[in-house]
Design an enzyme around this catalytic site. Sequence first.
Site, PDB file in Angstrom:
ATOM      1  N   THR A   1       1.917  -4.240   4.894  1.00  0.00           N
ATOM      2  CA  THR A   1       2.321  -4.645   6.191  1.00  0.00           C
ATOM      3  C   THR A   1       1.482  -5.761   6.396  1.00  0.00           C
ATOM      4  O   THR A   1       2.112  -6.769   7.452  1.00  0.00           O
ATOM      5  CB  THR A   1       0.991  -3.611   6.472  1.00  0.00           C
ATOM      6  N   ASP A   2       1.110  -6.881   5.908  1.00  0.00           N
ATOM      7  CA  ASP A   2       0.509  -7.967   5.647  1.00  0.00           C
ATOM      8  C   ASP A   2       1.787  -8.704   6.614  1.00  0.00           C
ATOM      9  O   ASP A   2       1.649  -9.396   7.622  1.00  0.00           O
ATOM     10  CB  ASP A   2      -0.363  -8.927   4.433  1.00  0.00           C
TER      11      ASP A   2
ATOM     12  N   THR B   1       0.983  -1.043  -0.113  1.00  0.00           N
ATOM     13  CA  THR B   1      -0.199  -0.254  -0.024  1.00  0.00           C
ATOM     14  C   THR B   1       1.129   1.046   0.050  1.00  0.00           C
ATOM     15  O   THR B   1       0.480   2.200  -0.877  1.00  0.00           O
ATOM     16  CB  THR B   1      -0.634  -0.032   0.881  1.00  0.00           C
TER      17      THR B   1
ATOM     18  N   LYS C   1       1.761  -7.686  13.004  1.00  0.00           N
ATOM     19  CA  LYS C   1       0.918  -6.688  13.145  1.00  0.00           C
ATOM     20  C   LYS C   1      -0.345  -7.740  13.910  1.00  0.00           C
ATOM     21  O   LYS C   1      -0.560  -8.818  13.723  1.00  0.00           O
ATOM     22  CB  LYS C   1       0.580  -6.836  11.350  1.00  0.00           C
TER      23      LYS C   1
END
Lengths: 461, 634
Positions: free
Chosen positions: A194-195, A118, A273
């Site tokens: 980010t995952d 992203t 996360k």
Amino acid sequence: MNFHQVAGVLRGMSERLPGYKGLALKVLLDVGAEIGDLMRITKGSVVFEGILIPRSEYSDDRHIVIKNRSGYNVGIEITPETRVERIGAEMKPTFIPPPPPEQKPGLPRVTILSTGGTIASRVDYRTGAVRPVISASDLYSIVPELADIAVIDAEILFSVFSEDLTPKHWSAMAEAVARHIVGGAQGVVIAHGTDTMGYSAAALSFALQSLPVPVILVGAQKSEDRPSSDAAMNLIGAVLAASKAPFAEVAVAMHETPSDESVVLHRGTKVRKCHTSRRDAFKTINAKPLARVMNNEIIMLTDDYKPRNPERKITLKANFDERAALIKFYPGMNPKIIDWHVSEGYRGIVLEGTGLGHVRRECFPAIRRAIESGVIVGMTSQCIWGRVNMNVYSNGRDLLAMGVIPLGDMLAETALVKMMWCLAQSSDPEEVKRLLLTNVADEFSSRSVETIEAPKTIVSS
Amino acid sequence: MKVNYSEIGLKIGLECHQQLATREKLFCGCKPELFKGEPEILFLRRLRPTQSELGQIDPAAYFEFQKGVRILYEANSETSCLVEMDEEPPHELNREALDIALTIALMMNAKPVDEIYVMRKIVIDGSNTTGFQRTCVVAVNGSITVDGKEIPIQHISLEEDAARKMGEEGLVIRYRIDRLGIPLVEVTTGPVISTPEEAERVALAIGRILRATRRVKRGIGTIRQDLNISIKDGALIEIKGVQELELISKVVEYEVQRQLNLLKIRDELRRRGLREEELKEDFVDVTPVFKGTGCRILQRAINEGKPILAVRLPKFNGLLGFELIPGLRLGSEMSDRAKFWGRVGGILHTDELKSYGVSDGEIVELRRYIGASPEDAVVLVADRIENAIDALKAVIERAREALKGVPEETRAANPDGTTRYMRPRPGAARMYPETDIPPIKITGDYLERLRANLPEHPEEKVKRLIRNYGINEKLARQLIDSEYDELFETIVRETGVTSTVVAATLTETFKALKREGVNVDALSEEQITEVFRLIGLGKTSKEAIPEIVRWLVAHEGAKPEDAVRELGLTMIPEDELEPLIDGYLSRNRGLIAERGLGALGALMGMVMKDLRGRVNPEVVNRILRKKLAEIVKH
Ligand SMILES: [Zn+2]
């Protein structure tokens, strides 16, 4: 991840009429239409005019999507009385970055490596498709503040969603970081989806030893094209940390709270996360975060860090052995899952046990067989917070006796990455075990401390 | 000012925004309600202007961002979740809201689109945590008929309402996100409305259709009108947030007047021979002129160490004080701009300096100091130097626009019908698809289901009420606007009270009671029906209604029977009434002797004065007339 439409549009980008098929495609081809053309679609008494918009590849073949003059997209079904005309070619908008800001002399050199995700993407306003953009000049134009912090050198390593990254990508990242550091970068920033950013952070923490300068992974939960995006602030925080943080470690830079007030730097081996969508999804587990960036200042939150030293020589150990698995235990788990891994040639298994580090007794024979055939089995906890202790209950003591290695307060994900890394460092199982239990990059902490409160949003007037 | 609207080419388009009465918000499961009191959740954000598809950044938005404007959001957990906080992707579009929006569309003869795409419309003032408003067109090409004229409805959209602005302290703007996400339907007319009164009638007609669905919110702030107004040689001005229907014609009248007066100023400036190049950003620090001034504002600024910056506006003397509409001068328009761009408190100018306590001597000295001729105006700003410079730049910009005529801008409506500057008019709507929400197909079956359940169109209802109940058109329209139209039919059907009496009560009587401060809305439909049931049964009279209603409103949850009993409004049975009337007759023999049958009116008055509400006047009249005739005959 975004709605499938995005991926669909992305995959169809090369075609002339992405997303259109069957009837709709035929009708559009018949009138010689292309995406972006000005169309008139007449249906009974209603006339739609607007530019032709691509369509999701998962949608049907009966609708045409146009953007009307007031900017709205509407889908129009093709029926026998629908008349489709191409009435002209519209100007095809492209992203024109504003001129880059003036570069200030005497600033530190920072490399930004882009891997996708992203933070390194923006939306095509016409189509809604997300596409990667990251060149240094794009970055400066999108986040002009960066020019006041550092001289940026940008490189696109790859453009993949973070769930598609593999240990081979970790190796490539580590090699690129080392190359830029050897080339004189005073800090490296890695833009990352980010995952799986937590996994990559752990991987780089093991692969990049005796770092002279900081390596900061940064992501965003909202893409940069949104006014409310966290991308710019996270990126500014990351570049600030890369250019002047006093530590030389791998860290993750993300929002500390839902407010645009502070960016927190998490140590690469202790970060996870923990939320699907919040800006502050990343948390340091079982330790204090390294530092906080607030009002353009870096505030250290711990005294226990490896200091920056540009003279230090980096050691690169970038290999990972992918024959390691992370197995989450659950009630009733079939022990054959463990046997299958052994028969497939896996060399290491990290168990995510319950509580202090337990699995059901039914699994014991399979675990014993695995260890006897030379597979290294480590134990972490699915509680996420806390450390395993296999001496409290008999279940744990039995597993210990079998040779299961308790992995303290190491995060399960970090333990998997470390297992892969250890297996690549040596073929001798005893050496692998020794390395697994050695504190390489602060993946273990000897003390369990209370976590640090994030700053509360204060109404200042 | 008498204006010939067709001569000046007045064109008005309306955008009606109506909150829908759904159970949940448009993109999440939160209650679509507002909260009072202290917020439980606070978070601070900055909205970064993004580039448009052409690589441009909205200058106003970018300016605000660079100034370091931050937004403090207030929330509580009952009315907001992570979706409104922009911490979670939107859920699917609320189907109940879509049903209502499409129902409205069908009632306006609009054509539903086949596939609905939710879009993001960039709004960067902080009113949306995302920096955009989610909106979608559900239907196009509708029309309604107002007084025989066809008004095109360009499109009907479904969108999320914005956060509520709660205040602004320095660079921190406070918004409350309870309202954010409440479903709104937007009805956009074509720019075909040609008079202020017509604008009001069109808005009323649209409002009637919206309310006919019975699924829209009521009360202040639940419906808002935006007006797009233009005249020949003027500019297209968007006026936002007119909350009262009755204000629409006034807003239009004022806007026309404002534009006409701005054109007058333009003509005067041209007559004076002003050229654009003469308007220069030459700012002079005139603080020395005002050392020891009697003007409080300037004195305070000097004490705070702020400089007084001035700019010369050549040939503008007398024009800054020229009144455009009540309370609004060209000077105030410049002041609004200065406040927006410079975040200053306001400006002072030579047309009004004296009223702020600046002496003649100081004005002469100011003009000399800055080199202004008597034909020129001088504008002053006392603030921090960066702010003062931004403010005066905005003043010069506005002065340049004055030379051209009317600047395009977005204005906000004030409660008195005047307007104030809000922001520059944004360019073409900046919209791109909301990729988190899949497109929604509108099937024929679905539309058929909605069509089968369409509420009665208000215009048809008027006709039917007249036809079926024999009431006049005025009453029928009043009934529909009162929204007691359904109750009216129930009451007439169930109580047997004459329809005109029921209609007049539900409209005129209730309106009169509201005017005297009685909260008629607190009555339940059951209570109202029961009152009429008692009248129908002869247990009380229609004259007693106002008193019963007052009592019921004051006694929450009480029954109409209680009111009748407590107030002593029980009907007097005829056998008890006769002896009472005999009493009146014997007490007034003189009067009867004098006037004979002509005493009826006076006697009637006396009886009714004492027994109003407890007797049926027709019955009293009958008994009186009979007994009087007997007495006179003897
Ligand atoms: Zn919500």
